[in-house]
Design a protein around this motif. Sequence first.
Motif, PDB file in Angstrom:
ATOM      1  N   LYS A  45       0.819  -1.217   0.000  1.00 34.48           N
ATOM      2  CA  LYS A  45       0.000   0.000   0.000  1.00 34.48           C
ATOM      3  C   LYS A  45       0.854   1.269   0.000  1.00 34.48           C
ATOM      4  O   LYS A  45       0.357   2.346  -0.316  1.00 34.48           O
ATOM      5  CB  LYS A  45      -0.915   0.008   1.225  1.00 34.48           C
ATOM      6  CG  LYS A  45      -2.055  -0.994   1.159  1.00 34.48           C
ATOM      7  CD  LYS A  45      -2.928  -0.888   2.399  1.00 34.48           C
ATOM      8  CE  LYS A  45      -4.113  -1.848   2.327  1.00 34.48           C
ATOM      9  NZ  LYS A  45      -4.956  -1.764   3.547  1.00 34.48           N
ATOM     10  N   ASP A  46       2.118   1.129   0.385  1.00 30.48           N
ATOM     11  CA  ASP A  46       3.016   2.282   0.497  1.00 30.48           C
ATOM     12  C   ASP A  46       3.474   2.704  -0.901  1.00 30.48           C
ATOM     13  O   ASP A  46       4.218   1.983  -1.572  1.00 30.48           O
ATOM     14  CB  ASP A  46       4.219   1.909   1.365  1.00 30.48           C
ATOM     15  CG  ASP A  46       5.102   3.097   1.702  1.00 30.48           C
ATOM     16  OD1 ASP A  46       5.050   4.114   0.971  1.00 30.48           O
ATOM     17  OD2 ASP A  46       5.849   3.003   2.697  1.00 30.48           O
ATOM     18  N   LYS A  47       3.049   3.859  -1.336  1.00 30.86           N
ATOM     19  CA  LYS A  47       3.364   4.333  -2.689  1.00 30.86           C
ATOM     20  C   LYS A  47       4.857   4.612  -2.862  1.00 30.86           C
ATOM     21  O   LYS A  47       5.332   4.753  -3.991  1.00 30.86           O
ATOM     22  CB  LYS A  47       2.563   5.600  -3.002  1.00 30.86           C
ATOM     23  CG  LYS A  47       1.059   5.405  -2.975  1.00 30.86           C
ATOM     24  CD  LYS A  47       0.606   4.363  -3.973  1.00 30.86           C
ATOM     25  CE  LYS A  47      -0.917   4.218  -3.975  1.00 30.86           C
ATOM     26  NZ  LYS A  47      -1.377   3.134  -4.889  1.00 30.86           N
ATOM     27  N   ASN A  48       5.584   4.724  -1.762  1.00 34.33           N
ATOM     28  CA  ASN A  48       7.022   4.983  -1.837  1.00 34.33           C
ATOM     29  C   ASN A  48       7.853   3.710  -1.989  1.00 34.33           C
ATOM     30  O   ASN A  48       9.060   3.778  -2.183  1.00 34.33           O
ATOM     31  CB  ASN A  48       7.488   5.732  -0.585  1.00 34.33           C
ATOM     32  CG  ASN A  48       6.885   7.121  -0.484  1.00 34.33           C
ATOM     33  OD1 ASN A  48       6.835   7.850  -1.472  1.00 34.33           O
ATOM     34  ND2 ASN A  48       6.401   7.482   0.701  1.00 34.33           N
ATOM     35  N   LYS A  50       8.677   0.440  -4.166  1.00 34.68           N
ATOM     36  CA  LYS A  50       8.509  -0.101  -5.514  1.00 34.68           C
ATOM     37  C   LYS A  50       8.957  -1.555  -5.633  1.00 34.68           C
ATOM     38  O   LYS A  50       8.548  -2.261  -6.551  1.00 34.68           O
ATOM     39  CB  LYS A  50       9.264   0.759  -6.522  1.00 34.68           C
ATOM     40  CG  LYS A  50       8.647   2.134  -6.737  1.00 34.68           C
ATOM     41  CD  LYS A  50       9.284   2.833  -7.930  1.00 34.68           C
ATOM     42  CE  LYS A  50       8.554   4.125  -8.258  1.00 34.68           C
ATOM     43  NZ  LYS A  50       9.105   4.760  -9.481  1.00 34.68           N
ATOM     44  N   THR A  99       3.383  -5.424  -5.942  1.00 34.02           N
ATOM     45  CA  THR A  99       4.770  -4.977  -5.785  1.00 34.02           C
ATOM     46  C   THR A  99       5.707  -6.166  -5.964  1.00 34.02           C
ATOM     47  O   THR A  99       5.523  -7.203  -5.328  1.00 34.02           O
ATOM     48  CB  THR A  99       4.986  -4.373  -4.382  1.00 34.02           C
ATOM     49  OG1 THR A  99       4.020  -3.342  -4.162  1.00 34.02           O
ATOM     50  CG2 THR A  99       6.383  -3.801  -4.244  1.00 34.02           C
TER      51      THR A  99
END
Length: 258
Positions: A45-48, A50, A99
């Motif tokens: 969920k963490d957009k930072n 990858k 991810t």
Amino acid sequence: MKFDNILVNHQEDIATVTINRPNKLNALNRDTIQELHDAFKALNKDKNVKVIIVTGSGEKAFVAGADIAEFSDFSEKEGAKLSAKGQKLLFDYVENLATPVIAAVNGFALGGGLELAMACHFRVASDNAKMGLPEVSLGVIPGYGGTQRLPQLVGKGRANEMIMTAGMIDAQKALAYGLVNYVVTPEELLPLCNKLAGKITNNSSVAIAYAIKAVNAGFSTDTDGFEKEIKAFGECFGTDDFKEGTTAFLEKRKANFE
């Protein structure tokens, strides 16, 4: 988020999850499986973030198997429930995560440990790694996807031999079998995984998530992988990443994916 059995470290847009039960050779118990699920869910969920790298603490073991003491007295019903819950929470979950997950296999990857590594999108091993599915020596079979993913990766004959003999293979044989992508020294393991992760982070995370779905569909018996690819390919055209990627190409500059 605080964990008892794993460590999570962020370095720019790459996260490293370390299974940290060295006194148990990082064996997977129910609490560790739950913590891994929670960590992967949060990182996804963490957009930072990858790329995720998963490894084991120390050089002796990635994961030396499941914690047998937890289920040695289980009934048939309890055993089936254990397998179903574990697959849903962790192994199938990792395989289908949007991810990318790289397994950095250091030392022993046995039973549930190899099953976790196989659920990752690809694997890199240290040259001291040993891999195997020894479950039949305990009167049981692999229950976290091992009978399904191992044949996909190494072929039916080799998978049957590994499962039926309950034997281990070394890193070089795993490389020859196609079970791992690279073999390096223990000192080079995480640096190489980070280098590969860095290459992935240059690309569109949105497109990579679609690619993971399409590739996995090809191994599903109830899904047409080609149809899944066509649908995913088309959906990419509606994304900001597609617009940025094609514009950057035409303008002869590096794409800046959000």
